[in-house]
Design a protein around this motif. Structure first.
Motif, PDB file in Angstrom:
ATOM      1  N   UNK A 170      33.819  27.671  40.432  1.00  0.00           N
ATOM      2  CA  UNK A 170      33.545  27.952  41.837  1.00  0.00           C
ATOM      3  C   UNK A 170      34.080  29.328  42.221  1.00  0.00           C
ATOM      4  N   UNK A 171      33.506  29.866  43.288  1.00  0.00           N
ATOM      5  CA  UNK A 171      33.981  31.137  43.804  1.00  0.00           C
ATOM      6  C   UNK A 171      35.281  30.982  44.574  1.00  0.00           C
ATOM      7  N   UNK A 172      35.811  32.110  45.000  1.00  0.00           N
ATOM      8  CA  UNK A 172      37.064  32.106  45.749  1.00  0.00           C
ATOM      9  C   UNK A 172      37.165  33.331  46.620  1.00  0.00           C
ATOM     10  N   UNK A 173      38.305  33.517  47.266  1.00  0.00           N
ATOM     11  CA  UNK A 173      38.476  34.687  48.142  1.00  0.00           C
ATOM     12  C   UNK A 173      38.445  35.986  47.354  1.00  0.00           C
ATOM     13  N   UNK A 174      37.899  37.031  47.970  1.00  0.00           N
ATOM     14  CA  UNK A 174      37.779  38.319  47.286  1.00  0.00           C
ATOM     15  C   UNK A 174      38.413  39.466  48.057  1.00  0.00           C
ATOM     16  N   UNK A 175      38.928  39.200  49.237  1.00  0.00           N
ATOM     17  CA  UNK A 175      39.556  40.280  50.004  1.00  0.00           C
ATOM     18  C   UNK A 175      38.531  41.124  50.727  1.00  0.00           C
ATOM     19  N   UNK A 176      38.839  42.393  50.966  1.00  0.00           N
ATOM     20  CA  UNK A 176      37.921  43.265  51.709  1.00  0.00           C
ATOM     21  C   UNK A 176      36.606  43.458  50.970  1.00  0.00           C
ATOM     22  N   UNK A 343      25.111  33.583  36.515  1.00  0.00           N
ATOM     23  CA  UNK A 343      26.305  34.257  37.028  1.00  0.00           C
ATOM     24  C   UNK A 343      27.172  33.256  37.792  1.00  0.00           C
ATOM     25  N   UNK A 344      28.450  33.540  37.869  1.00  0.00           N
ATOM     26  CA  UNK A 344      29.370  32.707  38.646  1.00  0.00           C
ATOM     27  C   UNK A 344      29.462  33.243  40.070  1.00  0.00           C
ATOM     28  N   UNK A 345      29.710  32.373  41.049  1.00  0.00           N
ATOM     29  CA  UNK A 345      29.905  32.861  42.409  1.00  0.00           C
ATOM     30  C   UNK A 345      31.018  33.902  42.468  1.00  0.00           C
ATOM     31  N   UNK A 346      30.910  34.810  43.416  1.00  0.00           N
ATOM     32  CA  UNK A 346      31.918  35.866  43.529  1.00  0.00           C
ATOM     33  C   UNK A 346      33.280  35.247  43.828  1.00  0.00           C
ATOM     34  N   UNK A 347      34.302  35.843  43.243  1.00  0.00           N
ATOM     35  CA  UNK A 347      35.661  35.347  43.398  1.00  0.00           C
ATOM     36  C   UNK A 347      36.046  34.281  42.396  1.00  0.00           C
ATOM     37  N   UNK A 348      35.176  34.030  41.408  1.00  0.00           N
ATOM     38  CA  UNK A 348      35.438  32.951  40.449  1.00  0.00           C
ATOM     39  C   UNK A 348      36.455  33.323  39.385  1.00  0.00           C
ATOM     40  N   UNK A 349      36.770  34.614  39.245  1.00  0.00           N
ATOM     41  CA  UNK A 349      37.651  35.050  38.152  1.00  0.00           C
ATOM     42  C   UNK A 349      38.777  35.940  38.680  1.00  0.00           C
ATOM     43  N   UNK A 350      39.698  35.367  39.443  1.00  0.00           N
ATOM     44  CA  UNK A 350      40.797  36.191  39.976  1.00  0.00           C
ATOM     45  C   UNK A 350      41.654  36.824  38.886  1.00  0.00           C
ATOM     46  N   UNK A 351      41.712  36.210  37.695  1.00  0.00           N
ATOM     47  CA  UNK A 351      42.507  36.785  36.608  1.00  0.00           C
ATOM     48  C   UNK A 351      41.871  38.046  36.040  1.00  0.00           C
ATOM     49  N   UNK A 352      40.595  38.287  36.355  1.00  0.00           N
ATOM     50  CA  UNK A 352      39.901  39.446  35.819  1.00  0.00           C
ATOM     51  C   UNK A 352      39.815  40.622  36.760  1.00  0.00           C
ATOM     52  N   UNK A 353      40.515  40.553  37.878  1.00  0.00           N
ATOM     53  CA  UNK A 353      40.419  41.609  38.891  1.00  0.00           C
ATOM     54  C   UNK A 353      41.105  42.890  38.409  1.00  0.00           C
ATOM     55  N   UNK A 354      40.540  44.022  38.752  1.00  0.00           N
ATOM     56  CA  UNK A 354      41.122  45.316  38.380  1.00  0.00           C
ATOM     57  C   UNK A 354      42.350  45.608  39.228  1.00  0.00           C
ATOM     58  N   UNK A 355      43.175  46.581  38.826  1.00  0.00           N
ATOM     59  CA  UNK A 355      44.358  46.921  39.621  1.00  0.00           C
ATOM     60  C   UNK A 355      44.029  47.338  41.055  1.00  0.00           C
ATOM     61  N   UNK A 356      42.839  47.872  41.258  1.00  0.00           N
ATOM     62  CA  UNK A 356      42.435  48.291  42.597  1.00  0.00           C
ATOM     63  C   UNK A 356      41.861  47.146  43.415  1.00  0.00           C
TER      64      UNK A 356
END
Length: 442
Positions: A170-176, A343-356
């Motif tokens: 499932x997707x999750x929060x993505x911030x701005x 594709x997975x819903x946006x926010x599905x991979x918080x462990x893969x987020x870039x430093x920015x």
């Protein structure tokens, strides 16, 4: 951290063997899923019959690993021309005297048996082609790339579903909605990744002005808004070439979308279901991505901008192998390896987020960039011009990041894909970027 460029010879040998076997299991899955009739028929003029891809995989493996690296006698020299991708266009391959399904399977099995023998005896050093297991890694990536091509052929196949996979997380929060990427230099490309292909090399300093990039790929929901606003009927949003293509091809929505009343549906691998609004849009061509971006008041990122967003760590100034760091992808980092069939819903991979704070740069959908495909300064053909160099020029646009159908052996933050701007059968989406104004930087 253990990576391809820190492994000892025996570790490389074990790693190569495991990667070869993993790729072959996927090839078997994709070809065993259908009967012989489906294997030999052409599901689209854009694609080869699945049986051609299978034998081509074996032929490339024979050419490079059995004959070149191993110095062994040919297994089937008589079929080299049949499986040379530059000799025969995809549209005419069904007319060739191709190996039948049983014969193709025997052939790739014979080749693989010899390859494992070569692997056991090769020193994996002393020659650029074999240093670090490069030739074997090249063939692993080649097979996985054709597996993704075969997966795209399955998507074009008409008939009941034959592939199955669990749904993505499932997707999750993505911030701005967008992230500011600072201006300045960063290291682009690589000179150290053992299995990197020639167009990823050499590492070099690149520069960007400050820019904003979307936190996530553009979603189905956002793209449906573009359609509802008349995006496909308003030439203001399209380049001259894009508008001409829309009219000629009669495009009204992404490929495989259908509308029933107020509801959009998408057909994926024989299953038609309501569109998931939070998944990245997929099966759009470059011109569609470009038009959406203009409609949204933005643009597509350049290839340099995309790689900086994916690799640059502002805390250290260093370029990472992946957005999350240097470690190999896991199922927590990205939607890769055909684990899922969408594709997975946006926010599905918080462990893969870039430093920015940018999400899903690796996996899910290939992302169109605005850049033409060219070699970097210092580019050197290796080991053959037909992999990259013959495609350089304005006819091809660069895609980055891989898709749910890409394998981790063939995807990294430096990996470059390319295709014609009209292509929609590939698993391609996009995200937008825009220049940062002086007021926003103040």
């Amino acid at each position: 951290m253990t990576s391809q460029f820190t492994r000892g010879t025996e570790q490389v040998r074990d790693h190569v063997a495991a990667q070869l076997e993993r790729a072959r299991q996927r090839s078997k899955l994709l070809t065993d899923a259908v009967d012989d009739h489906d294997l030999v028929r052409q599901h689209s003029k854009l694609m080869s019959p699945l049986v051609w891809d299978l034998a081509h995989i074996g032929n490339q493996e024979e050419l490079w690993l059995v004959r070149d690296v191993g110095g062994r006698e040919p297994v089937r020299q008589d079929i080299d021309e049949l499986y040379d991708a530059f000799k025969h266009a995809r549209a005419v391959r069904p007319e060739l005297p191709l190996l039948g399904p049983a014969e193709a399977r025997r052939y790739v099995s014979q080749v693989r048996e010899k390859v494992f023998d070569v692997l056991e005896t090769s020193p994996l050093e002393g020659r650029r082609l074999v240093d670090g297991g490069f030739a074997f890694g090249m063939i692993v990536q080649h097979e996985q790339q054709h597996d993704e091509t075969m997966l795209a052929t399955h998507q074009l196949r008409v008939g009941p579903p034959v592939l199955d996979a669990p749904p993505p997380p499932r997707g999750g929060p993505v911030g701005p909605a967008e992230v500011l990427v600072p201006g300045g230099p960063f290291t682009m490309g690589t000179s150290t990744e053992a299995w990197a292909l020639d167009n990823e090399r050499p590492a070099h300093q690149a520069f960007t002005d400050p820019f904003f990039i979307d936190t996530t790929p553009v979603t189905n929901r956002a793209y449906a808004e573009f359609i509802a606003a008349g995006g496909y009927t308003d030439p203001r949003w399209w380049s001259e070439a894009g508008w001409a293509h829309v009219q000629k091809a009669g495009l009204v929505a992404p490929r495989f979308w259908e509308r029933d009343g107020d509801q959009w549906y998408r057909t994926a691998f024989g299953v038609t279901a309501p569109l998931d609004p939070d998944q990245p849009v997929v099966h759009v061509c470059y011109y569609e991505a470009e038009a959406y971006a203009k409609w949204a008041g933005k643009r597509l990122p350049t290839e340099v901008e995309w790689e900086k967003a994916a690799r640059f760590d502002p805390a250290t100034g260093r370029s990472r192998r992946y957005p999350w760091g240097d470690e190999e992808p896991t199922e927590a980092h990205a939607n890769l390896n055909q684990r899922h069939l969408s594709p997975a819903p946006v926010g599905a991979y918080p462990a893969g987020v870039s430093p920015l704070g940018v999400h899903q740069l690796i996996g899910d959908v290939w992302e169109w960039t605005s850049s033409d495909f060219h070699g970097y300064t210092g580019f050197e053909v290796f080991p053959y011009a037909e992999y990259s160099q013959v495609f350089f020029g304005p006819d091809y646009k660069v895609l980055r990041g891989g898709s749910f159908g890409s394998d981790q052996a063939a995807v990294r933050s430096t990996f470059r894909n390319w295709d014609y701007p009209i292509r929609r059968q590939i698993f391609a989406g996009f995200r937008c970027a825009r220049d940062a104004s002086p007021e926003e930087l103040a």
